[in-house]
Scaffold this motif. Sequence first.
Motif, short mmCIF file in Angstrom:
data_model
loop_
_atom_site.label_atom_id
_atom_site.label_comp_id
_atom_site.label_asym_id
_atom_site.label_seq_id
_atom_site.Cartn_x
_atom_site.Cartn_y
_atom_site.Cartn_z
N TYR A 1 0.84 -1.20 0.00
CA TYR A 1 0.00 0.00 0.00
C TYR A 1 0.87 1.25 0.00
CZ TYR A 1 -3.45 -3.46 1.32
OH TYR A 1 -4.25 -4.56 1.34
N THR A 2 1.84 1.27 0.88
CA THR A 2 2.76 2.41 0.93
C THR A 2 3.57 2.49 -0.35
OG1 THR A 2 2.86 2.24 3.33
CG2 THR A 2 4.62 3.48 2.26
N MET A 3 4.01 1.35 -0.85
CA MET A 3 4.77 1.34 -2.10
C MET A 3 3.95 1.96 -3.22
SD MET A 3 6.10 -1.81 -4.47
CE MET A 3 4.49 -2.09 -5.19
N GLY A 4 2.70 1.56 -3.32
CA GLY A 4 1.85 2.10 -4.38
C GLY A 4 1.64 3.59 -4.26
N ILE A 5 1.43 4.05 -3.05
CA ILE A 5 1.23 5.49 -2.83
C ILE A 5 2.48 6.26 -3.24
CG2 ILE A 5 0.99 7.25 -1.03
CD1 ILE A 5 -0.85 5.20 0.43
N PHE A 6 3.65 5.80 -2.80
CA PHE A 6 4.87 6.53 -3.10
C PHE A 6 5.28 6.39 -4.56
CE2 PHE A 6 5.14 7.01 1.41
CZ PHE A 6 5.64 8.29 1.51
N PHE A 7 5.05 5.24 -5.16
CA PHE A 7 5.35 5.09 -6.58
C PHE A 7 4.52 6.08 -7.39
CE2 PHE A 7 4.14 3.03 -10.65
CZ PHE A 7 5.36 3.18 -11.28
N LEU A 8 3.25 6.13 -7.12
CA LEU A 8 2.37 7.06 -7.85
C LEU A 8 2.79 8.51 -7.59
CD1 LEU A 8 -0.11 7.50 -9.62
CD2 LEU A 8 -1.48 7.49 -7.52
N ALA A 9 3.08 8.84 -6.34
CA ALA A 9 3.48 10.21 -6.01
C ALA A 9 4.81 10.57 -6.68
CB ALA A 9 3.58 10.38 -4.50
N PHE A 10 5.78 9.65 -6.66
CA PHE A 10 7.07 9.91 -7.30
C PHE A 10 6.89 10.16 -8.79
CE2 PHE A 10 9.97 7.41 -4.13
CZ PHE A 10 9.81 8.41 -3.19
N ALA B 1 12.09 2.17 -4.83
CA ALA B 1 12.23 3.16 -3.76
C ALA B 1 10.98 3.16 -2.89
CB ALA B 1 12.48 4.55 -4.35
N GLY B 2 9.80 3.16 -3.51
CA GLY B 2 8.56 3.11 -2.77
C GLY B 2 8.43 1.82 -1.97
N PHE B 3 8.86 0.70 -2.55
CA PHE B 3 8.80 -0.58 -1.86
C PHE B 3 9.68 -0.57 -0.61
CE2 PHE B 3 10.17 -5.13 -1.53
CZ PHE B 3 8.96 -5.62 -1.10
N PHE B 4 10.88 -0.03 -0.73
CA PHE B 4 11.77 0.03 0.44
C PHE B 4 11.19 0.94 1.53
CE2 PHE B 4 15.32 -1.13 -2.64
CZ PHE B 4 15.25 -2.47 -2.31
N ILE B 5 10.56 2.03 1.12
CA ILE B 5 9.90 2.91 2.10
C ILE B 5 8.77 2.14 2.79
CG2 ILE B 5 8.47 4.98 2.37
CD1 ILE B 5 10.22 6.27 0.14
N GLY B 6 8.03 1.35 2.03
CA GLY B 6 6.96 0.54 2.61
C GLY B 6 7.48 -0.52 3.56
N ILE C 1 16.07 7.35 1.54
CA ILE C 1 15.90 6.44 0.39
C ILE C 1 15.63 7.24 -0.88
CG2 ILE C 1 14.32 4.74 -0.62
CD1 ILE C 1 14.13 3.48 2.17
N ALA C 2 14.73 8.20 -0.80
CA ALA C 2 14.43 9.04 -1.98
C ALA C 2 15.68 9.79 -2.43
CB ALA C 2 13.30 10.01 -1.66
N LEU C 3 16.45 10.31 -1.49
CA LEU C 3 17.69 11.03 -1.81
C LEU C 3 18.68 10.11 -2.52
CD1 LEU C 3 19.62 13.52 -1.40
CD2 LEU C 3 20.33 12.38 0.71
N VAL C 4 18.93 8.95 -1.95
CA VAL C 4 19.91 8.02 -2.52
C VAL C 4 19.48 7.56 -3.90
CG1 VAL C 4 20.92 5.71 -2.25
CG2 VAL C 4 20.85 7.28 -0.30
N LEU D 1 8.61 15.57 -0.80
CA LEU D 1 7.49 14.64 -0.97
C LEU D 1 7.49 13.50 0.05
CD1 LEU D 1 5.03 13.68 -2.69
CD2 LEU D 1 6.69 12.32 -3.96
N PRO D 2 8.59 12.76 0.22
CA PRO D 2 8.55 11.67 1.20
C PRO D 2 8.23 12.15 2.61
CG PRO D 2 10.49 11.48 -0.16
CD PRO D 2 9.87 12.80 -0.48
N ALA D 3 8.86 13.25 3.02
CA ALA D 3 8.63 13.74 4.38
C ALA D 3 7.16 14.12 4.60
CB ALA D 3 9.54 14.93 4.67
N VAL D 4 6.59 14.85 3.67
CA VAL D 4 5.19 15.27 3.78
C VAL D 4 4.28 14.05 3.66
CG1 VAL D 4 3.37 16.62 2.69
CG2 VAL D 4 5.64 17.61 3.00
#
Length: 154
Positions: free
Chosen positions: A22-31, A60-65, A92-95, A117-120
């Motif tokens: 779920y988190t991966m999907g949200i961040f992938f779409l946002a990225f 990147a989104g998957f690792f955040i998730g 993670i987003a930075l790297v 974006l990741p922080a917010v």
Amino acid sequence: MNNNFSNSGFARLYLWTAKAKYTMGIFFLAFVLLYLFLGLIAVETAVTLDLLTAIEMMFAGFFIGLLQQAIIPKDKLSRPRCALWIVSGTLIALVFSLVFRWFDSFPLWCFFSFLLLPAVGMGALILAYYLDLNRETKLLNRELERFQKQGRLS
């Protein structure tokens, strides 16, 4: 299906990892959307997203998730854990953006805008956790009061 399998270490790991989707999907779409939006407003030539960059953003989104599952499961929500997750997700987003050179053709301000974006986003997800836990607590308290009243009436 066999009960031993559903309680196996593999099944628990599989479910734990699946919760990260779920988190991966949200961040992938946002990225993807932010990358394309920044490309639209900041770069003179048309910016497109190639398949390899999209896959990198998905990972990147998957690792955040995965970090969300490891650092802030709902039952262990705390300020230090939330701060650690926000910092690690932003890292993670930075790297990823530096290693895979996502913003080489963009003005520098786009890179820094992207890192917000990741922080917010993680702050918003933590707020959702908090609101859900607060709602759940109120519901459980109401049910407890109802149960206690029934016990006195019997």
